[in-house]
Design a protein around this motif. Structure first.
Motif, short mmCIF file in Angstrom:
data_model
loop_
_atom_site.label_atom_id
_atom_site.label_comp_id
_atom_site.label_asym_id
_atom_site.label_seq_id
_atom_site.Cartn_x
_atom_site.Cartn_y
_atom_site.Cartn_z
N ASN A 144 10.00 -2.36 28.45
CA ASN A 144 10.18 -3.60 27.84
C ASN A 144 10.61 -3.58 26.43
O ASN A 144 10.50 -2.64 25.62
CB ASN A 144 8.60 -4.37 27.83
N THR A 145 11.09 -4.57 25.65
CA THR A 145 11.57 -4.89 24.57
C THR A 145 11.04 -6.21 23.90
O THR A 145 10.47 -7.14 24.52
CB THR A 145 13.05 -4.79 24.26
N VAL A 146 11.14 -6.02 22.22
CA VAL A 146 10.67 -7.34 21.57
C VAL A 146 11.74 -7.30 20.26
O VAL A 146 11.99 -6.30 19.63
CB VAL A 146 8.99 -7.12 21.11
N SER A 147 11.89 -8.58 20.14
CA SER A 147 12.62 -8.95 18.88
C SER A 147 12.25 -10.13 18.27
O SER A 147 11.39 -10.65 19.03
CB SER A 147 13.97 -8.77 19.11
N ASN A 148 12.35 -10.68 17.12
CA ASN A 148 11.90 -12.00 16.61
C ASN A 148 12.80 -13.01 17.12
O ASN A 148 14.00 -12.99 17.66
CB ASN A 148 11.81 -11.79 15.12
N LEU A 149 12.39 -14.30 16.74
CA LEU A 149 12.96 -15.36 17.25
C LEU A 149 14.28 -15.71 16.68
O LEU A 149 15.27 -16.17 17.45
CB LEU A 149 12.25 -16.54 16.90
N SER A 150 14.74 -15.07 15.63
CA SER A 150 16.13 -15.33 14.99
C SER A 150 17.06 -13.83 15.49
O SER A 150 18.15 -14.03 14.92
CB SER A 150 15.93 -15.19 13.63
N LEU A 169 15.13 -22.56 12.64
CA LEU A 169 14.69 -22.90 11.25
C LEU A 169 13.47 -22.45 10.74
O LEU A 169 12.48 -22.64 11.28
CB LEU A 169 14.87 -24.59 11.13
N ARG A 170 13.60 -21.62 9.44
CA ARG A 170 12.30 -21.44 9.06
C ARG A 170 12.23 -21.12 7.62
O ARG A 170 13.29 -20.62 7.02
CB ARG A 170 11.83 -20.00 9.79
N LYS A 171 11.17 -21.33 7.06
CA LYS A 171 11.06 -21.02 5.64
C LYS A 171 10.85 -19.58 5.48
O LYS A 171 9.85 -18.84 5.81
CB LYS A 171 9.70 -21.80 4.81
N SER A 172 11.66 -19.19 4.34
CA SER A 172 11.75 -17.65 4.17
C SER A 172 10.53 -17.18 3.45
O SER A 172 9.69 -17.84 2.74
CB SER A 172 12.67 -17.31 3.26
N ASN A 173 9.98 -16.02 3.64
CA ASN A 173 8.81 -15.43 3.06
C ASN A 173 9.18 -14.74 1.89
O ASN A 173 8.32 -14.50 1.05
CB ASN A 173 8.03 -14.35 4.02
N THR A 174 10.35 -14.57 1.53
CA THR A 174 10.96 -13.74 0.68
C THR A 174 11.74 -14.42 -0.49
O THR A 174 11.95 -13.94 -1.62
CB THR A 174 11.57 -12.51 0.76
N GLU A 175 12.25 -15.49 -0.07
CA GLU A 175 13.12 -16.44 -0.89
C GLU A 175 12.73 -17.96 -1.07
O GLU A 175 12.30 -18.33 0.10
CB GLU A 175 14.41 -16.13 -0.75
N PRO A 176 13.13 -18.79 -1.96
CA PRO A 176 12.78 -20.26 -1.92
C PRO A 176 13.92 -21.01 -1.00
O PRO A 176 14.30 -21.63 -1.52
CB PRO A 176 12.49 -20.66 -3.23
N ILE A 177 13.98 -20.77 0.09
CA ILE A 177 14.93 -21.33 0.83
C ILE A 177 14.70 -21.60 2.35
O ILE A 177 13.35 -21.12 2.94
CB ILE A 177 16.13 -20.23 1.16
N ILE A 178 15.09 -22.43 3.13
CA ILE A 178 15.16 -22.57 4.50
C ILE A 178 16.28 -21.67 5.18
O ILE A 178 17.35 -21.89 4.84
CB ILE A 178 15.18 -23.86 4.98
N ARG A 179 15.96 -20.90 6.20
CA ARG A 179 16.72 -19.97 6.55
C ARG A 179 17.25 -20.79 7.95
O ARG A 179 16.42 -21.67 8.62
CB ARG A 179 16.51 -18.85 7.21
N ILE A 180 18.62 -20.86 8.43
CA ILE A 180 19.15 -21.51 9.53
C ILE A 180 19.91 -20.39 10.17
O ILE A 180 21.06 -19.85 9.73
CB ILE A 180 20.06 -22.71 9.15
N TYR A 181 19.48 -20.37 11.49
CA TYR A 181 20.04 -19.34 12.35
C TYR A 181 20.56 -19.98 13.72
O TYR A 181 19.98 -20.76 14.05
CB TYR A 181 19.30 -18.20 12.65
N THR A 182 21.86 -19.78 13.86
CA THR A 182 22.45 -20.33 15.41
C THR A 182 23.05 -19.39 16.04
O THR A 182 23.59 -18.30 15.39
CB THR A 182 23.56 -21.66 14.77
N GLU A 183 23.14 -19.32 17.44
CA GLU A 183 23.86 -18.46 18.28
C GLU A 183 24.45 -19.31 19.50
O GLU A 183 23.85 -20.04 19.74
CB GLU A 183 22.82 -17.46 18.70
N ALA A 184 25.71 -18.83 19.62
CA ALA A 184 26.64 -19.41 20.61
C ALA A 184 27.47 -18.45 21.17
O ALA A 184 27.54 -17.59 21.02
CB ALA A 184 27.28 -20.84 20.09
N LEU A 185 28.22 -18.97 22.11
CA LEU A 185 29.10 -18.06 22.93
C LEU A 185 30.28 -17.93 22.16
O LEU A 185 31.40 -17.34 22.90
CB LEU A 185 29.34 -18.57 24.29
N SER A 186 30.82 -18.60 21.24
CA SER A 186 31.87 -18.52 20.34
C SER A 186 31.43 -18.76 18.78
O SER A 186 30.42 -19.43 18.42
CB SER A 186 32.89 -19.61 20.51
#
Length: 462
Positions: free
Chosen positions: A286-292, A424-441
């Motif tokens: 089995n494998t594990v990675s994070n939501l992002s 979308l998540r609030k960063s634990n290390t910087e005062p920002i909201i991180r925005i990650y997206t993934e698609a087929l292009s």
């Protein structure tokens, strides 16, 4: 200038006012809080802590403050000096130490530094213990030792070599087949401690090394986050040298990214994918990675008849789920490889060794290897936060807007569409909201990111 206190440690910019920045006073207080917590967790008269640092300009100053604060508490310190995050993690159990501190701000620019805290397994502290340390620091709750019970400092600068030997002893690392392949590799270590560790490992495996920014002087020649836009020098040198590939690590060497022989990025998301493909081919599981992280790991895991699961972002969360699911490999899509056969921590040295062995067995180019994997494209963006913004309300508004989709809220808000996702998540290390997206292009991923930013600004009224 910023000081961020969290359960994973304390991180901030050097200089400025106490409590607002990472000043000498803040370093002492937080080290004392950690040492006091450690003493409460053990019956030892003199607990032992391993301390190492990356090559940041402020590193030596912060390390001396931290070590001598521990000595003042009656803690014995093993000083690794210039080291890497995974090296300190490996050293803690070998030394049978009670904990460890790594002085590094990871991918942050040179004005930043941080204290990362480990338990007696060489793993990051859980939320409960991190909270206790924060409380001790806030309340100045520490009891220093008298003059007859002070701790001591022992210097041991051999641990990068020990770490390399531990990597080379792994059953799935085959230095001989790598040596026979005659690889030539360009290494960009952003003038930090990867410049010590990575070339040494590569040469031990019979690789010809071309060094780029491998002088550990802490003067980062470019933004130290291993992203494509920061790596133009590496791209040009890979092509000029006709190298088989290039690689780069962040300042504390727990993030790893590869570059194909044509100077194109292999993709930091695919570091874990490639290493997992190799490991699962030899040792299914089995494998594990994070939501992002990319869906590509899920696809590769299922190809090898394993089960993939996602955790909340943060190494401690990935490790917890890896243990629960008996994962044989895992990590984070930012180029962090966690291989439990050696230790539960992101480790670029392990990643390099597994990747090299995989490539040697495949007998193909790095670009061909990349093309053999499912093709996803990511866009990584962020919104700067101000005190006036209610982050929880913004994320809740985004959740409600997509209530009809598959939504995960264990860490921020992730919306899974049929052929793409946004997290979308609030960063634990910087005062920002991180925005990650993934698609087929890439076009679709960028478009989804732009749409998301527009929605967030609408919710926030900015």
């Amino acid at each position: 200038m910023t000081l961020i206190k969290s359960i994973s440690g304390i991180r901030g910019t050097i200089g400025g006012k106490v409590g607002d920045n990472l000043t000498p006073i803040d370093a002492v207080k937080f080290a004392a809080a950690y040492g006091s917590w450690l003493k409460s967790e053990t019956d030892k008269e003199h607990p032992v802590v391993v301390v190492g640092r990356d090559a940041r300009i402020s590193g030596s100053m912060i390390q001396q403050l931290v070590m001598n604060s521990l000595v003042g508490l009656g803690v014995h310190v093993i000083d690794l000096g210039l080291s890497t995050t995974p090296t300190v993690e490996v050293a803690v159990p070998i030394e049978k130490a009670d904990g460890g501190i790594i002085l590094t701000a990871s991918h942050n620019p040179k004005q930043w530094n941080a204290l990362k805290l480990l338990n007696n397994k060489g793993e990051f502290l859980n939320a409960e213990n991190g909270k206790k340390i924060l409380e001790k620091a806030e309340n100045d709750d520490y009891d220093f030792a008298d003059v007859d019970n002070l701790g001591s400092i022992t210097v041991n600068d051999t641990y990068i070599d020990i770490h390399i030997e531990e990597v080379l002893k792994l059953p799935l690392v085959d230095a001989e087949i790598v040596k026979k392949s005659g690889f030539k590799v360009v290494v960009d270590a952003v003038n930090s401690t990867g410049g010590i560790a990575i070339p040494k490992l590569l040469r031990k495996m019979g690789v010809e090394v071309v060094e780029l920014y491998c002088e550990p002087n802490g003067h980062f020649p470019h933004n130290p986050e291993p992203l494509k836009e920061h790596l133009t020098d590496l791209s040009e040198l890979v092509v000029k040298e006709k190298a088989d590939f290039g690689l780069t690590v962040d300042p504390d060497v727990d993030r790893l990214a590869f570059m194909s022989e044509d100077g194109e990025m292999f993709g930091e998301e695919y570091t874990l994918v490639a290493c997992a493909d190799y490991v699962l081919g030899k040792n299914p599981g089995n494998t594990v990675s994070n939501l992002s992280s990319s869906r590509a790991l899920r696809d590769i895991t299922e190809k090898h008849q394993g089960v993939y699961e996602a955790s909340a972002v943060g190494e401690v969360n990935v490790v917890e789920k890896m243990k629960a699911n008996h994962a044989v490999i895992g990590g984070e899509g930012n180029g962090g490889i966690i291989y439990p056969e050696l230790h539960y921590g992101r480790d670029s040295l392990v990643g390099v060794a597994l990747f090299l062995t995989h490539l040697a067995e495949k007998k193909c180019s790095v670009s061909a290897l990349r093309n053999s994997y499912p093709s996803y494209f990511m866009s990584k963006n962020k919104i700067q936060l101000t005190p006036a913004l209610d982050v929880d309300a913004i994320l809740d508004g985004f959740h409600k807007k997509h209530a009809s989709e598959v939504v995960t809220t264990i860490d921020g808000v992730k919306v899974d569409f049929s052929d793409c996702w946004v997290h979308l998540r609030k960063s634990n290390t910087e005062p920002i909201i991180r925005i990650y997206t993934e698609a087929l292009s890439q076009e679709k991923a960028d478009q989804l990111a732009e749409e998301t930013i527009s929605i967030l600004k609408g919710i926030a009224g900015i």
